[in-house]
Design an enzyme around this catalytic site. Structure first.
Site, short mmCIF file in Angstrom:
data_model
loop_
_atom_site.label_atom_id
_atom_site.label_comp_id
_atom_site.label_asym_id
_atom_site.label_seq_id
_atom_site.Cartn_x
_atom_site.Cartn_y
_atom_site.Cartn_z
N CYS A 152 17.09 41.80 37.63
CA CYS A 152 16.86 43.05 35.80
C CYS A 152 15.90 42.07 35.89
O CYS A 152 14.96 42.90 34.92
CB CYS A 152 17.89 42.51 35.19
SG CYS A 152 19.55 43.25 35.64
N CYS B 267 19.28 50.65 41.17
CA CYS B 267 20.78 50.70 39.95
C CYS B 267 20.03 51.48 38.98
O CYS B 267 20.90 52.18 38.41
CB CYS B 267 21.12 49.81 39.34
SG CYS B 267 19.29 49.24 38.54
FE1 FES Z 1 19.42 47.25 37.22
FE2 FES Z 1 20.08 45.77 35.82
S1 FES Z 1 21.33 46.58 36.84
S2 FES Z 1 17.70 46.25 35.89
#
Ligand code: FES
Length: 148
Positions: free
Chosen positions: A105, A36
């Site tokens: 996360c 991400c």
């Molecule tokens: Fe990557 Fe939350 S989407 S840490």
């Protein structure tokens, strides 16, 4: 409309605790999730085995901010031993849950604490791996090339 996030998550996202840098930190860790692209940096000030102060900076999604905020609250004033036991599950529970797609996360938050503790040991010439273990979500893709 009901939010997919608990009130606690929303609160820690809107009012994150312990945000910032600690100039006199003696343990600094940074982790990133290559998928991400989120980055979390954790600063610890440790004295006599106690986490006297902790701050964090997170460049990431709302759940990443909320989980790092909660993680700092959970380890502040605690011993290194207690901080080492902090799991992402405990962070999620303290936030009254996270949607499944956001659980990763919280892993970042756990790893950021561990990375900072590893740095603390390394600065004292102690190999952190037998104590802290291997970091899973390390920023292996850039290998430090990002220069942060
Ligand atoms: Fe990557 Fe939350 S989407 S840490």
């Amino acid at each position: 409309m009901a939010s997919m996030y608990s009130e606690k998550v929303m609160d820690h996202f809107a009012h994150p605790r312990n945000v910032g840098e600690l100039p006199d930190a003696n343990g600094v860790g940074e982790v990133g999730n290559p998928k991400c692209g989120d980055i979390m940096r954790m600063y610890l000030k440790i004295e006599n085995g106690i986490i006297k102060d902790v701050k964090f900076l997170t460049f990431g999604c709302g759940a990443a901010i909320a989980t790092s905020s909660m993680a700092t609250e959970l380890i502040k004033g605690k011993s290194i031993e207690e901080a080492l036991k902090l799991t992402n599950k405990a962070v999620v529970e303290a936030l009254d849950g996270l949607p499944p797609i956001k659980v990763h996360c919280s892993v970042l938050a756990e790893q950021a604490v561990k990375a900072a503790l590893s740095d603390y040991y390394r600065r004292q010439g102690i190999d952190p791996e037998p104590i802290v273990g291997k970091l899973e979500e390390d920023c292996h893709d850039c290998n430090g090339a990002c220069g942060i």
